[in-house]
Scaffold this active site. Structure first.
Site: not given
Length: 471
Positions: A250, A324
């Site tokens: 990021k 996830r």
């Protein structure tokens, strides 16, 4: 620990109306003119001088001949919201220290919302601040109120906020496991934590893969409570204690709030605490995969294939879609037990925020009855949620050429939906499944909702569970 900063209601409420208690009266804009006309000329002059009109969240203090506050008028605005816990949210901090009471009789539901706002608005995360003595503004809580429920909701909300606000240096996977164990111990729940390479031995390969690059080992937190013969409800919470994005790193600006990426875990601990303290008639299980998605020589890579606990293989399309991955192992484990209801909370996608903004968590379920019930309780609690569709054709965006699934969608559209569809692939066996994609954060200070960690949909989901399992 963050779990033990709030013990009782005495900081915010009194159980007797003290001598000298100051009256609070509520005025809506539609009722303003009649109220204004009932005032003396001196009082009207004071209202005019302060330009008070009954606007929402505004207030006006009247004083006596000694210059002390004698009464308070709280503006409700148009007064159309049937459930507004935030009308009182900023009032307690704005008033001088002392004891207060509501001048008008209110029904229990309206008073419940007033009490929620009064207490939640006085929250302050002070762990790293010089401890100054906070002033005490207490509201009289009549015996007709459910003091136990109010206490539980406030404590659970504070727990969520504290856990999310605590930086990763003090809230890594190990500390999150300790916080969970503390909640479990308080209610004599059986707690087990699987750590490090033990995850591989049990087949939790996705959890281990995501967390193996961090200094603090990944782990799976698992605790159970309640009568084994009661309906089974399992809560699963995303516990990514910090998310660098992994090798798909990021930008620094996107990492600033990543201590909150364990907000799903914080929510299920808060909800579990509510359930256990209120003694709902259900068999509760809590599963939290706790990891840091970090970068080192053994970090997982784009293009890697993971064999998950369920046996499905997942190609890593992006290491920043790690939530996830850790959840799929926990969901598959939970589904093995065939719970009547399985609920997961996760700070999962930016797409959810694009769709609904920071305040409204989307939820996903295949059960129309569950969706209808949740929507009704959201209105009742003033704690919004909004259903998004599990649109099956979008699952094609998660196709992989070399594995059963890819963890990253091939389309830039519908990201919250494709993430939910990915996770649904691991829920087979559960009677009903509910997924909530929460932000877990207030971007700015608002009445009752200080900037920082926030519990979202907590009151809504608890209210639904209470009605469904109260017998």
């Amino acid at each position: 620990m963050a779990t033990s900063e709030f013990k009782n209601l005495s900081s915010f409420f009194s159980d007797t109306q003290a001598d000298g208690s100051i009256a609070i009266r509520t005025i809506s804009k539609p009722g303003f003119r009649d109220w204004y006309n009932s005032l003396s000329q001196a009082e009207k002059n004071w209202v005019d001088a302060n330009e008070f009109t009954g606007a929402r969240h505004s207030h006006l203090k009247f004083s006596n001949g000694e210059g002390k506050v004698s009464s308070v008028i709280l503006g409700l605005g148009e007064g159309e919201e049937s459930a507004d816990p935030w009308a009182f949210g900023g009032l307690a901090k704005a008033l001088p220290a002392g004891d207060y009471h509501l001048a008008e009789k209110t029904n229990p539901r309206e008073f419940y919302h007033a009490a929620m706002g009064w207490a939640l608005g006085q929250y302050k995360f002070s762990t790293y601040l010089k401890k100054d003595k906070d002033k005490a503004s207490r509201l009289y809580l009549p015996e007709t109120q459910d003091r136990s429920l109010i206490s539980s909701v406030v404590r659970s909300t504070f727990l969520v906020r504290n856990l999310v606000n605590t930086p990763t240096c003090d809230m890594g996977p190990d500390a999150l496991a300790e916080a969970a164990a503390e909640v479990a111990k308080e209610f004599s729940a059986a707690c087990e934590v699987t750590v490090g390479d033990e995850l591989l031995e049990k087949g939790y390969n996705a959890i281990h893969t995501v967390g193996r690059a961090a200094e603090k080992a990944p782990r799976l937190i698992d605790f159970t409570w309640g009568d084994e013969g009661a309906p089974k409800v399992t809560l699963v919470g995303k516990g990514v204690c910090f998310d660098t994005g992994g090798l798909d790193l990021k930008p620094s600006s996107a990492m600033l709030l990543m201590k909150k990426d364990m907000g799903g875990a914080a929510h299920v601990l808060g909800l579990a605490r509510l359930i256990m303290e209120q003694k709902l008639n259900l068999r509760l299980r809590v599963l939290i995969p706790a990891v840091e998605n970090n970068v080192s020589g053994n970090a997982f890579r784009p293009g890697d294939v993971i064999r998950t606990y369920k046996g499905k293989t997942v190609e890593v399309g992006n290491t920043d879609a790690e939530g996830r991955l850790v959840l799929c192992d926990a969901l598959a484990l939970a589904a093995e037990e065939k719970p009547d209801l399985m609920i997961d909370f996760a700070t999962l996608t930016g797409a959810a925020r694009v769709a609904l903004g920071p305040d409204i968590p989307p939820f996903f379920t295949d059960s129309q009855k569950l969706a209808d019930g949740l929507g009704q309780h959201a209105i009742r609690e003033g704690d919004p949620v909004w259903r998004l569709p599990l649109y099956g054709p979008y699952l094609k965006f998660m196709d992989s050429d070399i594995a059963d699934l890819n963890n990253n969608g091939s389309s830039p559209f519908g990201g919250a939906i494709t993430a939910a569809l990915f996770m649904r692939e691991f829920t087979e066996g559960a009677g009903e499944w509910l997924h909530l994609d929460v932000y877990a954060w207030n971007q700015s200070n608002r009445p009752g909702r200080p900037k920082g960690g926030e519990a979202m949909a907590l009151r809504t989901v608890y209210s639904y569970l209470h009605e469904r399992f109260k017998n």
